[in-house]
Scaffold this active site. Sequence first.
Site, mmCIF file in Angstrom:
data_model
loop_
_atom_site.group_PDB
_atom_site.id
_atom_site.type_symbol
_atom_site.label_atom_id
_atom_site.label_comp_id
_atom_site.label_asym_id
_atom_site.label_seq_id
_atom_site.Cartn_x
_atom_site.Cartn_y
_atom_site.Cartn_z
ATOM 1 N N HIS A 88 15.555 -16.227 -46.717
ATOM 2 C CA HIS A 88 16.585 -15.200 -46.808
ATOM 3 C C HIS A 88 17.046 -14.823 -45.404
ATOM 4 C CE1 HIS A 88 19.029 -11.959 -47.865
ATOM 5 N NE2 HIS A 88 18.223 -11.223 -48.614
ATOM 6 N N CYS A 117 21.325 -6.965 -46.880
ATOM 7 C CA CYS A 117 21.523 -8.320 -47.381
ATOM 8 C C CYS A 117 22.921 -8.568 -47.940
ATOM 9 C CB CYS A 117 20.474 -8.633 -48.451
ATOM 10 S SG CYS A 117 18.788 -8.279 -47.921
ATOM 11 N N HIS A 123 22.350 -14.750 -55.534
ATOM 12 C CA HIS A 123 21.636 -14.102 -54.433
ATOM 13 C C HIS A 123 20.157 -14.465 -54.479
ATOM 14 C CE1 HIS A 123 20.686 -11.163 -51.369
ATOM 15 N NE2 HIS A 123 19.801 -10.575 -52.161
#
Length: 400
Positions: free
Chosen positions: A327, A155, A293
């Site tokens: 995401h 990520c 995030h």
Amino acid sequence: MGAVSPFGTGVESLMRGLAAGESGVRPMAALREISGLVPTIAGTVPDCDEKSIPRKFRRSMSPMSIYATLAAREAVAMAGLDEATLTDAGTGLCLGSTVGSVQAMQAFFARYLDGLSIEGTKATEFFKIMNHSCATNLAQFFGITGRVVAPSAACSTGCQSIGLAAEAVAIGRQEVMLCGGADELHPLTVGTFDVIEAASTGYNEVAEQTPRPFDRDRDGIVCAEGAGLLVLESLDHALARNATILAEISGFASTSDPSNLASPSDEAIARCMSRALDDAGVSPAEVDYVNAHATGTRLGDAAESAAIASLLGAGPKVSSLKGHLGHTMAASGGIETIATISMINIGLVFPTRNLLDIATDCVGLSHVLETEKWPITTALKNSFALGGINTSIVLRRYDD
């Protein structure tokens, strides 16, 4: 800048969806076919014009390379880069994904394991499976002859790619860098987070109500896909060709947290952000906005909230865009950086979608609950990954 997201192809589609407060999360039929898998929703990319890519390039591309190519083509056009600049050794590429194409891997092993045979395997399959698939396909498409780097940090990949590209320009190794991240969705991606109990499972029938970053009722990540690409160049190079400068990357840090593979540490996150600010020569008090995030997990959102509060206090506005997009994995750093740069230029901050009741372990921040006018000179973009790979980028409004 160029983007492919759950809102469609193009930066305009991305920003229109964010401005309208829409959700790119929707039911995914393929997930219902997997035994034992609980989540059935995802942020999938709508149909895109993949046939606009010539077949000689497209035949070695999986969906994530197609997304990356469409996004990069938009970024290159917006930047006004000509073929001579793209093919010059002074132009490089830094683009990563989480892994190679899982779709291509599945197709290969389905044939291989059924009789231990490689008959029927196309020569182009390996170019979809290798870990630097996106980077090498893009380099072939544009004829890039400078350095090509393919970071893989889950990520954190998109943000790390941007930061490494900025460093390559800053130290004079490249004049121009095309950079960012891309990923494609596969049921195994969703399954990974389901197995480690980090996936959202309670909103399958109301997909648009999850993920819920910072919210009391958050229950995990919603996986998504896409690509976010940016063109970076040295200031002298940009001024010499009279380019429109959208923002300045003034700081970058990527640090490791060896304390735990899966559980984030607020101290480690704060250390990463602090190093990025030090690299930029910016004090915590100068930060106007933090693009968090925050994925909607219990542990991750709480740790990031504590880190922001301890380092920056309640001064900067804070929001996560994953409530809109899900995401997008390796693409998230690129897509969300593009959105942050756009917010800098339009003087607005977009809220955290689905944040209705701020959790007690996420208080102490100036959460954005609705679109606000807010002048941004300095923004901090965070991306964190499993394995303790933390990344922060400092973006500043450009003023000549």
